[in-house]
Design an enzyme around this catalytic site. Structure first.
Site, mmCIF file in Angstrom:
data_model
loop_
_atom_site.group_PDB
_atom_site.id
_atom_site.type_symbol
_atom_site.label_atom_id
_atom_site.label_comp_id
_atom_site.label_asym_id
_atom_site.label_seq_id
_atom_site.Cartn_x
_atom_site.Cartn_y
_atom_site.Cartn_z
ATOM 1 N N LYS A 1 0.878 -1.171 0.000
ATOM 2 C CA LYS A 1 0.000 0.000 0.000
ATOM 3 C C LYS A 1 0.915 1.220 0.000
ATOM 4 C CE LYS A 1 -1.708 3.093 1.956
ATOM 5 N NZ LYS A 1 -1.578 4.512 1.569
ATOM 6 N N SER B 1 5.352 7.784 9.754
ATOM 7 C CA SER B 1 5.448 8.608 10.957
ATOM 8 C C SER B 1 5.320 7.757 12.225
ATOM 9 C CB SER B 1 4.337 9.651 10.934
ATOM 10 O OG SER B 1 3.083 8.993 10.925
ATOM 11 N N VAL C 1 1.514 7.005 13.131
ATOM 12 C CA VAL C 1 0.872 5.906 12.396
ATOM 13 C C VAL C 1 1.575 4.583 12.743
ATOM 14 C CG1 VAL C 1 0.247 4.992 10.128
ATOM 15 C CG2 VAL C 1 0.054 7.431 10.578
ATOM 16 N N GLY C 2 2.882 4.648 13.002
ATOM 17 C CA GLY C 2 3.612 3.440 13.409
ATOM 18 C C GLY C 2 2.994 2.801 14.646
ATOM 19 N N GLU D 1 9.993 1.539 10.480
ATOM 20 C CA GLU D 1 11.005 2.557 10.159
ATOM 21 C C GLU D 1 10.314 3.902 10.285
ATOM 22 O OE1 GLU D 1 14.079 2.106 9.644
ATOM 23 O OE2 GLU D 1 14.332 0.043 8.933
ATOM 24 N N CYS E 1 13.762 10.845 6.360
ATOM 25 C CA CYS E 1 13.706 10.402 7.763
ATOM 26 C C CYS E 1 15.042 10.637 8.441
ATOM 27 C CB CYS E 1 13.333 8.930 7.827
ATOM 28 S SG CYS E 1 14.384 7.907 6.809
ATOM 29 N N GLU F 1 10.227 16.284 14.756
ATOM 30 C CA GLU F 1 10.598 16.146 13.353
ATOM 31 C C GLU F 1 9.789 17.155 12.537
ATOM 32 O OE1 GLU F 1 9.300 12.549 11.313
ATOM 33 O OE2 GLU F 1 11.297 12.374 10.448
HETATM 34 P P1 NAP Z 1 2.490 8.578 7.445
HETATM 35 O O1 NAP Z 1 1.436 9.596 7.464
HETATM 36 O O2 NAP Z 1 2.749 7.768 8.648
HETATM 37 O O3 NAP Z 1 2.144 7.631 6.203
HETATM 38 C C1 NAP Z 1 2.924 6.520 5.855
HETATM 39 C C2 NAP Z 1 2.036 5.475 5.205
HETATM 40 O O4 NAP Z 1 1.077 5.008 6.153
HETATM 41 C C3 NAP Z 1 1.233 6.014 4.031
HETATM 42 O O5 NAP Z 1 1.138 5.016 3.047
HETATM 43 C C4 NAP Z 1 -0.112 6.278 4.667
HETATM 44 O O6 NAP Z 1 -1.163 6.281 3.741
HETATM 45 C C5 NAP Z 1 -0.222 5.117 5.615
HETATM 46 N N1 NAP Z 1 -1.194 5.296 6.696
HETATM 47 C C6 NAP Z 1 -1.668 6.453 7.217
HETATM 48 N N2 NAP Z 1 -2.584 6.204 8.184
HETATM 49 C C7 NAP Z 1 -2.685 4.861 8.281
HETATM 50 C C8 NAP Z 1 -3.446 3.980 9.098
HETATM 51 N N3 NAP Z 1 -4.298 4.433 10.017
HETATM 52 N N4 NAP Z 1 -3.279 2.651 8.933
HETATM 53 C C9 NAP Z 1 -2.423 2.168 8.019
HETATM 54 N N5 NAP Z 1 -1.684 2.944 7.206
HETATM 55 C C10 NAP Z 1 -1.797 4.281 7.333
HETATM 56 O O7 NAP Z 1 3.896 9.168 7.077
HETATM 57 P P2 NAP Z 1 4.220 10.313 6.022
HETATM 58 O O8 NAP Z 1 3.903 11.627 6.582
HETATM 59 O O9 NAP Z 1 3.625 9.965 4.714
HETATM 60 O O10 NAP Z 1 5.795 10.109 5.886
HETATM 61 C C11 NAP Z 1 6.681 10.823 6.630
HETATM 62 C C12 NAP Z 1 7.196 10.046 7.829
HETATM 63 O O11 NAP Z 1 7.849 8.853 7.414
HETATM 64 C C13 NAP Z 1 8.231 10.820 8.606
HETATM 65 O O12 NAP Z 1 8.013 10.691 9.987
HETATM 66 C C14 NAP Z 1 9.534 10.150 8.198
HETATM 67 O O13 NAP Z 1 10.584 10.323 9.107
HETATM 68 C C15 NAP Z 1 9.111 8.744 8.051
HETATM 69 N N6 NAP Z 1 10.061 7.993 7.215
HETATM 70 C C16 NAP Z 1 10.890 7.069 7.808
HETATM 71 C C17 NAP Z 1 11.814 6.373 7.046
HETATM 72 C C18 NAP Z 1 12.738 5.354 7.660
HETATM 73 O O14 NAP Z 1 13.252 4.537 6.945
HETATM 74 N N7 NAP Z 1 12.970 5.371 8.963
HETATM 75 C C19 NAP Z 1 11.899 6.629 5.682
HETATM 76 C C20 NAP Z 1 11.063 7.580 5.114
HETATM 77 C C21 NAP Z 1 10.143 8.252 5.907
HETATM 78 P P3 NAP Z 1 -1.677 7.657 3.028
HETATM 79 O O15 NAP Z 1 -0.611 8.673 3.139
HETATM 80 O O16 NAP Z 1 -1.912 7.233 1.629
HETATM 81 O O17 NAP Z 1 -2.921 8.058 3.704
#
Ligand code: NAP
Ligand code: MG
Length: 481
Positions: free
Chosen positions: A175, A229, A232-233, A250, A284, A383
């Site tokens: 997804k 994030s 959501v994690g 991650e 990240c 962050e």
């Molecule tokens: P996010 O809002 O957590 O979204 C990540 C994924 O989770 C998206 O596909 C999102 O879908 C999905 N999601 C959202 N709500 C969900 C739920 N209730 N149940 C299941 N899946 C759900 O993160 P983001 O804002 O897109 O990305 C930025 C974050 O990712 C930052 O915190 C960054 O540090 C982190 N990140 C970490 C790494 C690493 O390797 N450590 C790498 C890159 C990014 P939709 O967006 O389609 O709704």
């Protein structure tokens, strides 16, 4: 890209979502809608998991490791052949500068090359045991892996999680993020053309709360890989716990770059700048805090300010240092941090320029250096996920360690010092998954295990560590008395 909005790929076939529901896709450089994707949900996730289960128990489960590896390596070559096309898609969809999109696609190809080569080198072990027994440890794939990934590096994330999972013998349901997944759709077409069998890789586009939640709470998956994030994690981990599904998380970071008075400053400066402006700070592992020893603080920050002032942001096609951020929501979030910092009297030390070619509707934020920032302030703790660098002075090694480890995150760190013993002391004391000495990040780092401590998540991806995550040890004990 695939025709119309048939962006859901299940069991080797493209389809639309039930009821033909769609989601508009924005171009961050202009703010305009330029495509639509399918809004998949529970029915599509159910079908995808079913297809992945059948492929795991069928075709993929009976494909030899060497043949899995060959298919993945071939896909890597195909990605390299389509590199420019993929980079153009990625840059337009995410807003990132073309040169960065090009290096992202090169890294994506490398993931398939690396894990394709690794597939038949993942072997087990034997253990000396009681007289009359033979013990073997075999590494088996987990089964059906669910993958949920963010929008910041869609193509690379696809390579990182899918190549490792498939190489280890799992099948996958992915997804991607709704904000940016077009490169993934094209990569999936290439996987299909390469001959990855139906059901081995399934992709369901849609919202996190719908398709993502349906996947993470599914009771017929065996493993979850989530990048996104911390908030959501937490949801993902709770959903996985209900079904006793193990997961790799991650998550975010607030990574420090630590500059000692004995650092090679000329070597450090450009690296520190690029670690925060790369992908417009939406990384990240962005180096979002610069910790500088007090004895060189003023001089170092003045030199850093000159470089930040020279940074240029603009549309992806202009191929400058920074692009826009991903969305209006993200721009407003980043701007909110800057506005609150101003209200709190924190000094803006330097700000990059916005190129005149940037359309008014695009989601631009000027790269900004602020400091000194109190370590308790949100700018030093949270962050931002934008091109915002905060400067913090420190007194000595212990103070540097205290500040560096003094956030809820623990992803990566950079240490700048010419003193070898200090380099090792610092590397040992930092509670992070990767430490770079006199450098930061490394060309995608496909081979280098990567992951966090604390709110940065747990488990490791990249390198052979990822293959360990995507497999499980089975102990076979033979009594030959
Ligand atoms: P996010 O809002 O957590 O979204 C990540 C994924 O989770 C998206 O596909 C999102 O879908 C999905 N999601 C959202 N709500 C969900 C739920 N209730 N149940 C299941 N899946 C759900 O993160 P983001 O804002 O897109 O990305 C930025 C974050 O990712 C930052 O915190 C960054 O540090 C982190 N990140 C970490 C790494 C690493 O390797 N450590 C790498 C890159 C990014 P939709 O967006 O389609 O709704
Ligand atoms: Mg987009």
């Amino acid at each position: 890209m695939c025709a119309d909005v048939n962006t859901i790929y299940i069991n080797g076939k493209w389809s639309a979502a039930q009821g033909a529901a769609t989601i508009p896709v924005n171009e961050p450089s202009t703010g305009e809608v330029f495509a639509h994707i399918s809004r998949g949900g529970k029915p599509e996730i159910d079908a995808a998991v079913k297809a992945a289960r059948a492929a795991f128990e069928g075709v993929w489960g009976s494909t030899a490791a060497v043949d899995r590896g060959r298919l993945l390596s071939r896909l890597g070559l195909k990605i390299a052949e389509h590199a420019e096309e993929l980079a153009q898609i990625e840059a337009r969809d995410t807003g990132k500068a073309l040169k960065l999109a090009r290096s992202d696609i090169a890294a994506t190809a490398r993931y398939f090359e690396y894990y394709g080569g690794a597939a038949d080198k993942l072997h087990g072990d034997t253990i000396p045991f009681l007289e009359g027994y033979q013990v073997m440890i075999v590494r088996e794939p987990r089964g059906v892996a669910g993958h949920i990934i963010p929008w910041n590096y869609p193509a690379q994330m696809f390579g990182r999680t899918i190549a490792a999972a498939l190489a280890a013998g799992n099948t996958a349901v992915l997804k991607p993020a709704e904000e940016a997944c077009l490169s993934i759709l094209r990569l999936t077409e290439l996987a299909h053309e390469t001959g990855i069998p139906a059901g081995v890789l399934n992709v369901v586009t849609g919202y996190g709360e719908e398709a993502g939640a349906a996947l993470s709470s599914h009771d017929d998956i065996d493993f979850l890989s989530f990048t996104g994030s911390p908030e959501v994690g937490t949801l993902i981990q709770k959903a996985a716990a209900d079904n006793h599904v193990p997961c790799v998380l991650e998550l975010g970071g607030k990574s420090p770059q630590i500059v000692f008075e004995d650092a090679d400053v000329e070597k450090a400066l450009p690296v520190i700048v690029s670690a925060i402006i790369q992908n417009t700070g939406q990384t990240c592992s962005a180096g979002s805090r610069v910790l500088v020893q007090r004895s060189i603080y003023e001089e170092f920050i003045a030199a850093l300010a000159k470089r930040i002032n020279a940074v240029q942001a603009g549309p992806h096609g202009a191929d400058l240092d920074c692009g826009p951020v991903i969305s209006a929501v993200q721009r407003d979030r980043v701007q909110g941090f800057l506005d609150r910092a101003q209200a709190d009297g924190i000094q803006v030390v330097a700000q990059g320029k916005l190129d005149s070619r940037a359309p008014a509707g695009g989601y631009y934020v000027r790269p900004t250096l602020l400091g000194p920032v109190d370590i308790a302030h949100e700018l030093a703790q949270d962050e931002v996920f934008g091109p915002v660098l905060v400067a913090i002075p420190f007194d000595d090694e212990n103070d540097a360690v205290r500040i560096a480890n003094g956030t809820d995150f623990g992803l990566i760190a950079g240490v700048w010092s010419e003193n070898g013993a200090r380099q090792i002391r610092m590397a040992k004391k930092l509670r992070v998954g990767q430490v770079y000495i006199n450098g930061y990040g490394a060309g995608g780092g496909i081979e280098l295990p990567f992951g966090g401590f604390k709110r940065s998540g747990h488990g490791r991806e990249k390198g052979f560590e990822a293959l360990k995550e995507y497999t499980v040890a089975k102990t076979i004990v033979i009594n030959h008395k």
